[in-house]
Design an enzyme around this catalytic site. Structure first.
Site, PDB file in Angstrom:
ATOM      1  CG  HIS A 110      -3.561 -18.881   3.549  1.00 42.94           C
ATOM      2  ND1 HIS A 110      -4.668 -18.602   3.676  1.00 42.94           N
ATOM      3  CD2 HIS A 110      -3.234 -18.518   2.039  1.00 42.94           C
ATOM      4  CE1 HIS A 110      -5.622 -18.231   2.525  1.00 42.94           C
ATOM      5  NE2 HIS A 110      -4.821 -18.037   1.559  1.00 42.94           N
ATOM      6  CG  HIS A 129      -1.513 -21.399  -4.717  1.00 40.92           C
ATOM      7  ND1 HIS A 129      -2.925 -21.625  -5.152  1.00 40.92           N
ATOM      8  CD2 HIS A 129      -1.486 -20.500  -3.817  1.00 40.92           C
ATOM      9  CE1 HIS A 129      -3.819 -20.748  -4.511  1.00 40.92           C
ATOM     10  NE2 HIS A 129      -2.763 -19.894  -3.689  1.00 40.92           N
ATOM     11  CG  ASP A 181      -4.144 -22.244  -0.680  1.00 41.59           C
ATOM     12  OD1 ASP A 181      -4.118 -23.484  -0.682  1.00 41.59           O
ATOM     13  OD2 ASP A 181      -5.033 -21.703  -1.391  1.00 41.59           O
ATOM     14  CG  ASP A 182      -0.911 -17.822  -0.405  1.00 40.06           C
ATOM     15  OD1 ASP A 182      -1.313 -18.537  -1.461  1.00 40.06           O
ATOM     16  OD2 ASP A 182      -1.458 -17.071  -0.081  1.00 40.06           O
ATOM     17  CG  HIS A 220      -0.191 -16.424  -5.322  1.00 32.83           C
ATOM     18  ND1 HIS A 220      -0.854 -15.321  -4.777  1.00 32.83           N
ATOM     19  CD2 HIS A 220      -1.092 -17.359  -4.994  1.00 32.83           C
ATOM     20  CE1 HIS A 220      -1.709 -15.756  -3.826  1.00 32.83           C
ATOM     21  NE2 HIS A 220      -2.032 -16.952  -4.200  1.00 32.83           N
TER      22      HIS A 220
END
Length: 254
Positions: free
Chosen positions: A217, A122, A71-72, A126
């Site tokens: 991540h 995502h 993620d991210d 965010h």
């Protein structure tokens, strides 16, 4: 939906309690306790995606294999290192990317895609404030990220991971309208706050089981450092790492 069932049960219990305790000094206290219980249930439902309270999320596969998700990103410093490790081991992962980071990382996103990894949505901005957005605003944010991804890889993602794993009824309505699937996890590495590589390794490997979806991540150096050891653990124990769409038997793109 679990939330609707909870509300129905709450109303029924309140009515029954009011009927039997109508002249009791405990009536108000009982109702207060019931309201507090409902509040706790809702907070847990919002905070833990695995509960599938507001949104039905896929948190684990049905097969013996496992999947890696990141993620991210994309992050120009650490994502290339993650890609190099995965390429060396011929492992395909899923990257849930943040839309606003793509403008300056178009080539990197294309590299992720061209190396055979899956791209997921995502959100664009965010932020935890997404939970306060209206359904329309939330849909627009998710769609904005999908459009940004599609412009680069020429595929529109169908897989979405809610930021921070927080879900609300608005997410359920937005994802239904956009025909997207919510993807959770059953192993959260907490690599964003991890300080010790050995502890992180133990935390992840002791939880791996059939169908595990692991949340990493690709923005953390400690993740880069521990990833080869986790892959080696899987190889030693005969655990196969497969692409997420294969694990959960679903399409990644529209």
């Amino acid at each position: 939906m679990k939330h609707n069932i909870t509300l129905i049960l709450f109303v029924v219990v309140v009515i029954i309690s009011s009927y039997f305790l109508v002249e009791s000094p405990y009536l108000i206290g009982t109702i207060v306790i019931l309201v507090l219980v409902l509040f706790v249930v809702i907070v847990l439902g919002v905070s833990f995606i695995q509960f599938n309270y507001f949104v039905k999320s896929i948190n684990k596969g049905d097969n013996k294999e496992i999947s890696f998700t990141f993620d991210d990103g994309p992050n120009p410093e650490t994502t290339p290192q993650v890609l190099a490790i995965l390429a060396c081991e011929n492992i395909k992962a899923t990257f849930f990317v943040i839309g606003h980071q793509l403008e300056e990382n178009k080539a990197l996103l294309l590299k992720i895609h061209n190396e055979g990894h899956t791209i997921g949505n995502h959100s664009y901005c965010h932020t935890k404030k997404l939970t306060l957005f209206s359904t329309i605003h939330l849909m627009n944010d998710i769609e904005k990220c999908s459009v940004a991804i599609e412009k680069i890889i020429h595929h529109k993602p169908l897989l979405f991971r809610p930021p921070f794993g927080i879900t609300t009824p608005r997410y359920q309505r937005a994802l239904k309208h956009l025909d997207m699937k919510s993807i959770g996890w059953n192993i959260r590495s907490f690599d964003t706050i991890a300080k010790n590589k050995k502890a992180l390794y133990k935390k992840i490997t002791r939880k791996i089981s059939d169908g595990s979806i692991i949340l990493f991540h690709d923005t953390q150096q400690i993740t880069v450092d521990v990833l080869p050891e986790i892959i080696q653990f899987c190889k030693t124990n005969g655990i196969t790492i497969v692409p997420l769409p294969e694990l959960i038997n679903t399409r990644a793109y529209a």
